[in-house]
Motif scaffolding. Sequence first.
Motif, mmCIF file in Angstrom:
data_model
loop_
_atom_site.group_PDB
_atom_site.id
_atom_site.type_symbol
_atom_site.label_atom_id
_atom_site.label_comp_id
_atom_site.label_asym_id
_atom_site.label_seq_id
_atom_site.Cartn_x
_atom_site.Cartn_y
_atom_site.Cartn_z
ATOM 1 N N ALA A 1 0.819 -1.208 0.000
ATOM 2 C CA ALA A 1 0.000 0.000 0.000
ATOM 3 C C ALA A 1 0.851 1.254 0.000
ATOM 4 C CB ALA A 1 -0.929 -0.004 1.218
ATOM 5 N N ARG A 2 2.150 1.105 0.045
ATOM 6 C CA ARG A 2 3.066 2.247 -0.049
ATOM 7 C C ARG A 2 3.168 2.743 -1.499
ATOM 8 N NH1 ARG A 2 6.995 -0.135 2.166
ATOM 9 N NH2 ARG A 2 6.527 0.469 4.320
ATOM 10 N N SER A 3 2.809 1.896 -2.465
ATOM 11 C CA SER A 3 2.873 2.262 -3.881
ATOM 12 C C SER A 3 1.526 2.798 -4.352
ATOM 13 C CB SER A 3 3.243 1.037 -4.717
ATOM 14 O OG SER A 3 2.187 0.082 -4.692
ATOM 15 N N VAL A 4 1.545 3.608 -5.406
ATOM 16 C CA VAL A 4 0.301 4.106 -5.994
ATOM 17 C C VAL A 4 -0.521 2.950 -6.541
ATOM 18 C CG1 VAL A 4 -0.656 5.479 -7.896
ATOM 19 C CG2 VAL A 4 1.189 6.411 -6.482
ATOM 20 N N LEU A 5 0.146 1.981 -7.170
ATOM 21 C CA LEU A 5 -0.560 0.813 -7.703
ATOM 22 C C LEU A 5 -1.291 0.077 -6.585
ATOM 23 C CD1 LEU A 5 -1.062 -0.990 -10.205
ATOM 24 C CD2 LEU A 5 1.029 -2.225 -9.613
ATOM 25 N N GLY A 6 -0.620 -0.129 -5.475
ATOM 26 C CA GLY A 6 -1.248 -0.805 -4.349
ATOM 27 C C GLY A 6 -2.362 0.012 -3.729
ATOM 28 N N ALA A 7 -2.165 1.327 -3.617
ATOM 29 C CA ALA A 7 -3.183 2.198 -3.024
ATOM 30 C C ALA A 7 -4.446 2.225 -3.879
ATOM 31 C CB ALA A 7 -2.629 3.610 -2.854
ATOM 32 N N LEU A 8 -4.295 2.269 -5.183
ATOM 33 C CA LEU A 8 -5.458 2.260 -6.070
ATOM 34 C C LEU A 8 -6.223 0.950 -5.958
ATOM 35 C CD1 LEU A 8 -3.934 3.911 -9.278
ATOM 36 C CD2 LEU A 8 -5.670 4.900 -7.767
ATOM 37 N N ALA A 9 -5.494 -0.168 -5.871
ATOM 38 C CA ALA A 9 -6.145 -1.468 -5.746
ATOM 39 C C ALA A 9 -6.885 -1.600 -4.421
ATOM 40 C CB ALA A 9 -5.112 -2.582 -5.886
ATOM 41 N N LEU A 10 -6.323 -1.029 -3.382
ATOM 42 C CA LEU A 10 -6.868 -1.209 -2.038
ATOM 43 C C LEU A 10 -7.990 -0.228 -1.710
ATOM 44 C CD1 LEU A 10 -6.281 -3.056 0.401
ATOM 45 C CD2 LEU A 10 -4.775 -1.256 1.275
ATOM 46 N N HIS A 11 -7.885 1.001 -2.229
ATOM 47 C CA HIS A 11 -8.786 2.062 -1.779
ATOM 48 C C HIS A 11 -9.778 2.551 -2.832
ATOM 49 C CE1 HIS A 11 -6.785 2.605 2.099
ATOM 50 N NE2 HIS A 11 -5.635 2.490 1.464
ATOM 51 N N THR A 12 -9.663 2.110 -4.070
ATOM 52 C CA THR A 12 -10.601 2.573 -5.098
ATOM 53 C C THR A 12 -11.114 1.399 -5.926
ATOM 54 O OG1 THR A 12 -9.152 2.887 -7.051
ATOM 55 C CG2 THR A 12 -9.107 4.606 -5.353
ATOM 56 N N GLY A 13 -12.265 1.601 -6.518
ATOM 57 C CA GLY A 13 -12.788 0.657 -7.506
ATOM 58 C C GLY A 13 -12.368 1.048 -8.897
ATOM 59 N N GLY A 14 -11.405 1.957 -8.982
ATOM 60 C CA GLY A 14 -10.950 2.518 -10.246
ATOM 61 C C GLY A 14 -11.125 4.023 -10.216
ATOM 62 N N VAL A 15 -10.510 4.710 -11.157
ATOM 63 C CA VAL A 15 -10.577 6.172 -11.218
ATOM 64 C C VAL A 15 -10.956 6.597 -12.634
ATOM 65 C CG1 VAL A 15 -9.289 8.325 -10.956
ATOM 66 C CG2 VAL A 15 -8.846 6.420 -9.389
#
Length: 241
Positions: free
Chosen positions: A50-64
């Motif tokens: 979750a330190r990476s943007v890729l991980g944060a997007l996967a964990l906290h969003t359904g997509g942008v």
Amino acid sequence: MREIDELVHVDDPAWPELEEALGASTVPVLALPADGEDGRRGLLQMQVTARSVLGALALHTGGVLLDDGWVRVCGGGSARDGGLPSLAQVNRFPAGFDPAWHPGSGLVVGHDAVGGVFALNGSDPAAAGRPGAPGQMTYFAPDTLTWEAMEMGHSSWFFWLLSGQLETFYDGLRWPGWREEAAALSLAEGISVYPFLWTEEAHADLTATSRRPVPMRQILGVAADFARSIGPADPGFLGDV
């Protein structure tokens, strides 16, 4: 292998900075609600934190969604609610963690309304028929049916999307009224352009083309088929996005 708790519970997670950047962007942007289960499954298979943007997007969003849905960035997915498919779905991750599995051609991380595909290079881009260095972003251009090197990593790419440079990037691929057409789409649809974007007719006068909403799978499938038959190489994706 790192367990899911090691990947999620980290010092300096990327999400707070990312959330702030989303709110400050001058580009119209919408972060979709996350499907936590699919996001965590993606995080585990990718072995990113979750330190990476890729991980944060996967964990906290359904997509942008950016520019009223013209660009769709994959996250944890919310397809069961009519949202975007997840990174795990788009890249056909195995149902359970498999340390031997990896996306051979690279990791698809987003697409646009006319069938462009954004992907992160794997360890051997040349073998997959893609330009650029390992770990860098590439773009499958629907007007040339070829991959183009973007010369930036995933995190830089995402912040670049928020920086207002999409207008320049899509010069020649947008027509008067594109924003309204994109905003009217469902998240399962894209814009079918005829004559096709890679034809001489479309290059000569994009405004004279006819356009209609169709399933995104169809747009990507047609582009992939033509790329295999007339392009330099197999594009390495199906109509999965």
